[in-house]
Design a protein around this motif. Sequence first.
Motif: not given
Length: 512
Positions: A333-349
């Motif tokens: 996740r590049w936190n230095e990029l402004p204005g990005v809506h970040w989604l974090k995904i892992a395994g499925l349920t």
Amino acid sequence: MSLRFSLMGPVRGWRDDEEIDLGPRQQRAVLAALLLNNGVRLSNDQLIGMVWDDPRPSAVMALRTYMYKLRKAIPELDLKSKDGGYTLHAELFDDCRGEPFEGLSSTYFEAQRVRIANERLQCREALLERELDVLDLQKHVAAFPLRERPRALLMQALYRDGRQAEALEQFHEVRSLLNEQLGLEPGPDLRATHARILKGDVLLSRRLEQLPPALPDFTGRTAEVAQALRALPQTVGITGMHGSGKTALALHVAHLAKRHYPDGHLFVGGDDVAGALLRAVGVENPAGDKAALWREKARGRRFLVVVDDVRDPAQIADLHTPGSALILTSVRRWNELPGVHWLKIAGLTEAEANQLFRQVLDPARADAEADVTDVVLKRISYLPNPIRVLGGKLAGRPHWTVAMLLAQMERETTLGDAIPSDCRAVLAPMIKAAAQLTDQERHLLQCFSRRDADVIDVCEAAEMSGGDPGAIEFLLEALADVHLIEPLVLGRYRLPHFVRMYFGWRVPALTS
């Protein structure tokens, strides 16, 4: 927990994926009236007039009863009462199925049906104008033969495909219909389209279509898809460990959203993102400030761009332009990029993982060994890419059981370098991740993987690895940044099962 409602067909509501019982018809009518005026305060008299054409004195008490029951059925609903009126804030979605407010029959709802039908028709024709798909336009014209705008669009689409005679036939057909049924001649837009086709000066622009196809068995991620669609055209970033399905999610969202971006749909990656975008729009051998040149080329246009596997935030820092949309995938996740809506995904349920496995494999084979299937899926942390590989392997071995697959997976933990190619395909996300680690990070993960506990803190990590606690914390944070461990509270981390399985094997040839 998400709460959403639909007014298309019967009035319905869902809490996450579970449908809510909204009660009898008039109670649903009260809710529908509030949803149609989302965020607007409605007085008791206004609500009663919307729900009942000829209300009786008992309508006031009935309204209060329905409000009480709605609050009881949906306690988390933001339904506020003030000064003899009600205000509701809720999420609505239109799945374009059925007639609005099915079963509700007041004058108010009849008028709303007409309004919504007209709005949906206009939206549909706006979409058809952006897509200019001949088949879709033919279906729409067949359903609404007297509407002139879609007929003109069909003429343009046919001309674009080299079917000039058919395009002109469309004009003569609609002209006859208008004369016979309404006593009218075609309007100015339709006549102008006809004249341009006769002169051969119809402006043709072929939209850039570079998106790879979406996965036909894409499963789950309902909340993430909804968040991404709401966030666009703000830049959306999708982050997660290797094998979590970041690219699949990005493409799924892109295909759902692409109709809003009529000028082109681009898919790029590598170390020269700006250069790739410029080449896609016809700039050969771009040089100089490529990001600035891209912004100039994209100004006033609406592109949808998917940038896959971003490894350096500088690649995409200055590429966003008003009206266009960016979807990024990245392990970090590049936190230095402004204005990005970040989604974090892992395994499925667990349920989604089983659903995907059953799509790849014959469902009867998976269901016959449901318990063993659960064990296999848990071992790979419900990650979609390994699930597809394992399901495909079993599908190609019709005489194997899931238990046989599990037994092979257990034997392969002792094979060292001699891991079969199909197992390497399952392990590909971990192999790729391990190759990008330092020796210290790899050693720490191997130590962590051999512990009985899934959770570890900084002091325990320092003790078992022989490192300094301060330095170990930086290593743990680096591993969390690439999602090989999951940060909990400060100084404590959880190890995913798939990571434990791989790094606990000590397979030098795969981790070098």
